[in-house]
Enzyme design. Structure first.
Site, PDB file in Angstrom:
ATOM      1  N   ARG A  61       0.863  -1.178   0.000  1.00 47.35           N
ATOM      2  CA  ARG A  61       0.000   0.000   0.000  1.00 47.35           C
ATOM      3  C   ARG A  61       0.904   1.234   0.000  1.00 47.35           C
ATOM      4  O   ARG A  61       1.840   1.320   0.792  1.00 47.35           O
ATOM      5  CB  ARG A  61      -0.876  -0.012   1.262  1.00 47.35           C
ATOM      6  CG  ARG A  61      -1.596   1.299   1.561  1.00 47.35           C
ATOM      7  CD  ARG A  61      -2.832   1.473   0.740  1.00 47.35           C
ATOM      8  NE  ARG A  61      -3.487   2.753   1.023  1.00 47.35           N
ATOM      9  CZ  ARG A  61      -4.305   3.363   0.166  1.00 47.35           C
ATOM     10  NH1 ARG A  61      -4.579   2.827  -1.016  1.00 47.35           N
ATOM     11  NH2 ARG A  61      -4.865   4.505   0.474  1.00 47.35           N
ATOM     12  N   HIS A  63       0.505   4.884   0.914  1.00 52.39           N
ATOM     13  CA  HIS A  63      -0.494   5.691   1.618  1.00 52.39           C
ATOM     14  C   HIS A  63       0.053   7.097   1.838  1.00 52.39           C
ATOM     15  O   HIS A  63       1.131   7.270   2.400  1.00 52.39           O
ATOM     16  CB  HIS A  63      -0.818   5.034   2.965  1.00 52.39           C
ATOM     17  CG  HIS A  63      -2.017   5.621   3.644  1.00 52.39           C
ATOM     18  ND1 HIS A  63      -3.306   5.155   3.425  1.00 52.39           N
ATOM     19  CD2 HIS A  63      -2.130   6.637   4.528  1.00 52.39           C
ATOM     20  CE1 HIS A  63      -4.151   5.865   4.152  1.00 52.39           C
ATOM     21  NE2 HIS A  63      -3.473   6.773   4.827  1.00 52.39           N
ATOM     22  N   GLU A  65      -0.117  10.711   3.666  1.00 52.54           N
ATOM     23  CA  GLU A  65      -0.550  11.195   4.976  1.00 52.54           C
ATOM     24  C   GLU A  65      -1.875  11.945   4.920  1.00 52.54           C
ATOM     25  O   GLU A  65      -2.097  12.776   4.042  1.00 52.54           O
ATOM     26  CB  GLU A  65       0.515  12.140   5.534  1.00 52.54           C
ATOM     27  CG  GLU A  65       0.140  12.757   6.860  1.00 52.54           C
ATOM     28  CD  GLU A  65       1.230  13.687   7.385  1.00 52.54           C
ATOM     29  OE1 GLU A  65       1.963  14.277   6.580  1.00 52.54           O
ATOM     30  OE2 GLU A  65       1.332  13.804   8.608  1.00 52.54           O
ATOM     31  N   ASP A 138      -4.781  17.194  -7.676  1.00 51.80           N
ATOM     32  CA  ASP A 138      -3.975  16.195  -6.985  1.00 51.80           C
ATOM     33  C   ASP A 138      -2.502  16.492  -7.228  1.00 51.80           C
ATOM     34  O   ASP A 138      -2.020  16.388  -8.348  1.00 51.80           O
ATOM     35  CB  ASP A 138      -4.340  14.793  -7.492  1.00 51.80           C
ATOM     36  CG  ASP A 138      -3.766  13.688  -6.599  1.00 51.80           C
ATOM     37  OD1 ASP A 138      -2.840  13.972  -5.821  1.00 51.80           O
ATOM     38  OD2 ASP A 138      -4.270  12.563  -6.690  1.00 51.80           O
ATOM     39  N   ARG A 140       0.014  15.002  -5.517  1.00 55.24           N
ATOM     40  CA  ARG A 140       0.863  13.987  -4.916  1.00 55.24           C
ATOM     41  C   ARG A 140       1.926  13.489  -5.894  1.00 55.24           C
ATOM     42  O   ARG A 140       1.698  13.428  -7.088  1.00 55.24           O
ATOM     43  CB  ARG A 140       0.006  12.808  -4.417  1.00 55.24           C
ATOM     44  CG  ARG A 140      -0.756  13.164  -3.161  1.00 55.24           C
ATOM     45  CD  ARG A 140      -1.666  12.062  -2.738  1.00 55.24           C
ATOM     46  NE  ARG A 140      -2.711  11.810  -3.727  1.00 55.24           N
ATOM     47  CZ  ARG A 140      -3.677  10.929  -3.551  1.00 55.24           C
ATOM     48  NH1 ARG A 140      -3.718  10.200  -2.465  1.00 55.24           N
ATOM     49  NH2 ARG A 140      -4.598  10.772  -4.477  1.00 55.24           N
TER      50      ARG A 140
END
Ligand SMILES: [Zn+2]
Length: 210
Positions: A61, A63, A65, A138, A140
């Site tokens: 996974r 992930h 924060e 987004d 990220r």
């Protein structure tokens, strides 16, 4: 792996490995590995269970924060339950990895997330709120996964995600995505609109009206 030594520079100095320790949890005792991003000083961790460096695909996974969801029990999103389910699944298999990347609020940071939630309180959806604040939907960045996974000796993953953008980002890396494992958690009245927006505007592989 080294411990109590100088940080180890990985991937042309983008990321340094610092140290590892045991992390007992409700489901298993994981190994926790600490990294620091050279350019920003941001600290990231990875949890592993079992032998992940044996060349076999690793249940994994990635992930990002989410303080409100991961630690403060927020029902505005599905991050907390996804984190919990991923760790449970890894514990059930007795082997796997979870990379915990410090890119809060899809990369906009905690304070801007509060601003975005304020806009959502007034009717905007999650994408509109980010855009009103001048951010992309987004922000990220998954590029750090590559040196982290390489350091952990992971060559291929069975990736737990509903996000095709994450799958394609991983496919551009050295690590191979062997399989996509859906991670479906329960909806509630507060995250219903958020999850539907993720499905319709951000292409997540979750049914808008489940
Ligand atoms: Zn969240």
């Amino acid at each position: 792996m080294l411990s109590n030594d100088q940080p180890v520079k990985l991937d042309e100095q983008a990321l340094e490995y610092v140290d590892s320790c045991n992390l007992p949890t409700t489901w298993a005792t994981f190994r926790m590995h600490a990294f620091v991003e050279t350019a920003t000083g941001k600290e990231h961790i990875a949890l592993t269970l079992g032998d992940v460096a044996d060349g076999q695909p690793v249940l994994a996974r990635i992930h990002s924060e989410c303080l409100t969801g991961d630690a403060l029990f927020s029902k505005r999103c599905d991050c907390g339950p996804q984190l919990e389910l991923a760790l449970q699944k890894i514990a059930q298999e007795g082997r796997g990895a979870l990379l915990y990347l410090r890119q809060e609020g899809r990369g906009i940071g905690l304070l801007n997330k509060v601003r975005a939630y304020h806009l959502q309180d007034e009717g905007a959806d999650t994408v509109e709120a980010n855009q009103k604040l001048g951010f992309a939907a987004d922000l990220r960045d998954y590029s750090l996964c590559d040196p982290m996974l390489k350091h952990l000796g992971i060559e291929s993953v069975r990736l737990m995600t509903n996000n095709p953008r994450k799958i394609s980002a991983m496919e551009g890396m050295n690590v191979r995505v062997q399989e996509h494992v859906p991670l479906i958690v329960k909806r509630n009245p507060y995250n219903e609109r958020y999850l539907s927006t993720k499905a319709t505007k951000l292409g997540h592989l979750i049914q808008p009206d489940l």
